[in-house]
Every structure is written in C-alpha cells, then in structure tokens.
Write an enzyme that holds these catalytic residues in place. Structure first.
Site, PDB file in Angstrom:
ATOM      1  N   GLY A  35       0.812  -1.219   0.000  1.00 45.64           N
ATOM      2  CA  GLY A  35       0.000   0.000   0.000  1.00 45.64           C
ATOM      3  C   GLY A  35       0.841   1.263   0.000  1.00 45.64           C
ATOM      4  O   GLY A  35       0.389   2.316  -0.452  1.00 45.64           O
ATOM      5  N   SER A  36       2.051   1.187   0.503  1.00 44.02           N
ATOM      6  CA  SER A  36       2.960   2.339   0.467  1.00 44.02           C
ATOM      7  C   SER A  36       3.753   2.353  -0.837  1.00 44.02           C
ATOM      8  O   SER A  36       4.080   3.418  -1.366  1.00 44.02           O
ATOM      9  CB  SER A  36       3.950   2.279   1.636  1.00 44.02           C
ATOM     10  OG  SER A  36       3.269   2.283   2.855  1.00 44.02           O
ATOM     11  N   GLU A 202      -6.264  -7.588  -0.858  1.00 44.15           N
ATOM     12  CA  GLU A 202      -6.223  -7.329   0.588  1.00 44.15           C
ATOM     13  C   GLU A 202      -7.599  -7.036   1.187  1.00 44.15           C
ATOM     14  O   GLU A 202      -7.902  -7.485   2.284  1.00 44.15           O
ATOM     15  CB  GLU A 202      -5.273  -6.162   0.895  1.00 44.15           C
ATOM     16  CG  GLU A 202      -3.818  -6.493   0.572  1.00 44.15           C
ATOM     17  CD  GLU A 202      -2.872  -5.363   0.939  1.00 44.15           C
ATOM     18  OE1 GLU A 202      -2.795  -4.997   2.122  1.00 44.15           O
ATOM     19  OE2 GLU A 202      -2.196  -4.836   0.031  1.00 44.15           O
ATOM     20  N   HIS A 218       2.431 -11.055 -26.031  1.00 45.76           N
ATOM     21  CA  HIS A 218       3.505 -11.951 -26.453  1.00 45.76           C
ATOM     22  C   HIS A 218       3.562 -13.214 -25.604  1.00 45.76           C
ATOM     23  O   HIS A 218       4.498 -14.003 -25.733  1.00 45.76           O
ATOM     24  CB  HIS A 218       4.843 -11.202 -26.410  1.00 45.76           C
ATOM     25  CG  HIS A 218       4.831 -10.000 -27.325  1.00 45.76           C
ATOM     26  ND1 HIS A 218       5.129 -10.088 -28.670  1.00 45.76           N
ATOM     27  CD2 HIS A 218       4.479  -8.715 -27.099  1.00 45.76           C
ATOM     28  CE1 HIS A 218       4.992  -8.887 -29.224  1.00 45.76           C
ATOM     29  NE2 HIS A 218       4.589  -8.034 -28.284  1.00 45.76           N
ATOM     30  N   LYS A 311       4.903 -11.185   8.254  1.00 48.26           N
ATOM     31  CA  LYS A 311       5.826 -10.226   8.889  1.00 48.26           C
ATOM     32  C   LYS A 311       6.315 -10.780  10.231  1.00 48.26           C
ATOM     33  O   LYS A 311       7.486 -10.663  10.573  1.00 48.26           O
ATOM     34  CB  LYS A 311       5.144  -8.866   9.064  1.00 48.26           C
ATOM     35  CG  LYS A 311       4.951  -8.130   7.736  1.00 48.26           C
ATOM     36  CD  LYS A 311       4.289  -6.770   7.893  1.00 48.26           C
ATOM     37  CE  LYS A 311       4.095  -6.101   6.532  1.00 48.26           C
ATOM     38  NZ  LYS A 311       3.460  -4.808   6.564  1.00 48.26           N
TER      39      LYS A 311
HETATM   40  O1  PA5 Z   1      -1.825  -2.249   2.762  1.00 54.60           O
HETATM   41  C1  PA5 Z   1      -1.159  -2.998   3.477  1.00 54.60           C
HETATM   42  O2  PA5 Z   1      -1.487  -3.268   4.636  1.00 54.60           O
HETATM   43  C2  PA5 Z   1       0.146  -3.586   2.970  1.00 54.60           C
HETATM   44  O3  PA5 Z   1       0.154  -3.689   1.580  1.00 54.60           O
HETATM   45  C3  PA5 Z   1       1.304  -2.728   3.471  1.00 54.60           C
HETATM   46  O4  PA5 Z   1       1.255  -1.461   2.858  1.00 54.60           O
HETATM   47  C4  PA5 Z   1       2.649  -3.396   3.182  1.00 54.60           C
HETATM   48  O5  PA5 Z   1       2.736  -4.625   3.870  1.00 54.60           O
HETATM   49  C5  PA5 Z   1       3.826  -2.510   3.588  1.00 54.60           C
HETATM   50  O6  PA5 Z   1       3.655  -1.999   4.862  1.00 54.60           O
HETATM   51  P1  PA5 Z   1       3.895  -0.442   5.107  1.00 54.60           P
HETATM   52  O7  PA5 Z   1       2.950   0.265   4.197  1.00 54.60           O
HETATM   53  O8  PA5 Z   1       3.578  -0.213   6.550  1.00 54.60           O
HETATM   54  O9  PA5 Z   1       5.321  -0.198   4.770  1.00 54.60           O
END
Ligand code: PA5
Length: 317
Positions: A35-36, A202, A218, A311
C-alpha cells in the site's frame, strides 16, 4: 469505507512543502512495498508524463539498482515505518551517501531517519497503510514539485464524481463476484491496475491479477485459449486516452480476441481533464470495487491476517 469516503480529502495539500531539487539530481528512486509502494509506481508514471527526463527507479525488493548512487533523490515510503524491505533500502541508500526523504507514520523508519538527519514527513496514524494512500501520495507529489492547485482540483473532481463512481463500482463488483479479476492494463493505467489488484487481494480477500500491454500480447494471451482455466477469470481492460496509439489499438485487438473466445471483457478508463485526474479516478474506482466485493464476500476489508503473519514469521527468522 469512511477512509475511502475521505480519500479525496486526504489528497488535499495540507502544508507548504519544499520540493526536492530534482533538476540538480541524477535521477529519482522510490522505495516502498504494498500500500505504500504504490506511491512510487504512481509518482514515477506521473513524473514521466510531466516530462521528467532522468532515470526513475521504483524498488520493491531488497536490492537497490547499482545505478543508484550519490546525487539521486530518494523517497522511502512506509506507512508503519517497520517494513523490512523498505528499512533495508533506507539503510543501503545511506551507505551510498544518499539521504532519503521519508514518509511514514512512525516506527523504525521515523526513528532511524531522524537519527541520520533525513527529512521525515509524519503521516496521520491509525489507518491501514492502503487506506492512507491519499496522505502519502499528496505529500510525495508536492515533494516532487507537482502544483498544489492541480492536486486540489483533482481532489475536488474526485469528490464531485464520488456518487457516480460508487454506483459504477457497485456494478463492476457485481460482475466480478465469483471470479478472479484479470486486469489487462496499458502503460498509462499500469499503476492504477497495480492498486486495483492489491486492493482486491487485501480488502476483498480474492485472487486478482494484473498483466500489461504490450507484453501480454507476447505470452499471457495464449493462456486464455484454455476454457477450463479461463472460466475462473473475469476480464477487465484498462486504457487511457493518452496511451500510445498502438497500445490503444492493442486494447481493441484484446477485446476482439476475447470475444472470439466467447468472453466479454469490461473496458474501463479514468475520467477527468488531465492525466492526474484520470489516473486517480480509475484508481479510486478500484478502491470502491474492492470494498463492495469485500462486503459481498463478507470479509472485513481492514484485516490482513496472512500479511501480518508473514511479517511476524520473518521477524523471528
Ligand atoms: O496495505 C497494506 O497493509 C500492505 O500492503 C502494506 O502497505 C505493506 O505490507 C507494507 O507496509 P507499510 O505500508 O507499513 O510499509
């Protein structure tokens, strides 16, 4: 849902940010996961569209490209501030003499970045990372020299579009229910497709895949001749009016070949008066599709137990 309702508001510039000196840089590197990490994918594409001509790297791995050296501008984005890969890249950047600018709500990244004298921009806490995208993206774009007024305009455009966008998202979610979405994206819609895929994974706890034109022509297409497996998918074709004309032609060809196979794909494009608006519109449509799908599958969009579990396992390994 509340966080999504306010996505447009998250995008509003909140403060004056001093843009990074990109003109004097050797290039830009973005580090971040999930997400980041999508912030990097979006920013790199938007910078390119803005005419930025230096190398851009979006790193979602432990390995920083060897080309990244002193002189590069670097942005490390981790909402929690505790993501292993991003922390690893942050430390490697320091070793290479680069002081990354960090966007985080806290964690080790905030701690280490402050200790190393890096610029840290703290994000509001209490969100799931992917539901704080607006905050992260807004800050990142301002740091990259995007015009705050343009961002504001895009945010208000999303606000005004919201009722219509949600209605559309509900229909798309109904269509996707029971299938694994297969998103076929053009270069200008690739970052939005990346976000759709991750949001559906997610939030809705559903498999989803994104493949990219022209490369998919391709290889990927051959998998679609297999009727047993093809039936598991619902096909979506993404495009942007400013994509290369040959890629737009390829979207037509993709639709025609799917129709020959008895499949009707859904074609989607963003709305708005510039690329930023269109990209955000398409991306946000996917956000709503993912929560409507979560509702239909009766999953809580917020929880991601397997990601948390991975994690934890890795932190003990
Ligand atoms: O949306 C989420 O919960 C995940 O995709 C996190 O973004 C990802 O695991 C990375 O963690 P963070 O955004 O805290 O760096």
């Amino acid at each position: 849902m509340e966080a999504l309702e306010r996505f447009w508001e998250q995008l509003l510039p909140r403060e004056e940010l001093r843009p990074l000196p990109l003109e004097g840089s050797a290039g830009v590197v973005f580090c971040g996961m999930g997400g980041s990490g999508v912030v990097g994918s979006l920013c790199a594409r938007l910078l390119e569209e803005k005419g930025f001509e230096k190398p851009l790297f979006v790193v979602k791995d432990y390995r920083l490209p060897p080309a990244v050296r002193k002189g590069y501008a670097a942005l490390c984005v981790s909402y929690s501030g505790n993501t292993e890969e991003t922390l690893h890249n942050f430390r490697q950047l320091l070793e290479r003499g680069i002081k990354p600018v960090c966007l985080t709500s806290g964690g080790k990244l905030a701690e280490e970045a402050k200790e190393a004298g890096c610029e840290v921009h703290l994000l509001p806490g209490g969100y799931q990372p992917r539901f704080a995208l607006g905050f992260m993206l807004s800050k990142a774009l301002l740091l990259l020299g995007f015009d705050g007024e343009r961002l504001k305009k895009a945010a208000h455009f999303l606000k005004e579009s919201l009722p219509r966008l949600k209605e559309k998202a509900q229909k798309v979610a109904e269509r996707l229910y029971g299938y694994a979405p297969l998103l076929v994206a053009t270069p200008l819609t690739a970052a939005a497709a990346e976000r759709w895929k991750a949001q559906i994974n997610e939030n809705a706890k559903s498999p989803a895949y994104a493949v990219f034109l022209p490369e998919a022509h391709h290889n990927e297409v051959m998998g679609w001749v297999n009727p047993h497996l093809r039936e598991a998918f619902s096909f979506l074709l993404f495009e942007d009016s400013q994509d290369h004309p040959r890629n737009l032609k390829r979207v037509d060809v993709t639709e025609a070949l799917l129709k020959d196979l008895g499949v009707s794909p859904l074609r989607l494009k963003g709305e708005g008066e510039d690329y930023l608006q269109r990209l955000l519109y398409l991306l946000h449509l996917g956000d709503w599709v993912s929560v409507f799908l979560a509702e239909a599958y009766r999953y809580d969009p917020e929880t991601v137990p397997l990601i948390k579990g991975i994690k934890e396992r890795l932190s003990n390994a």
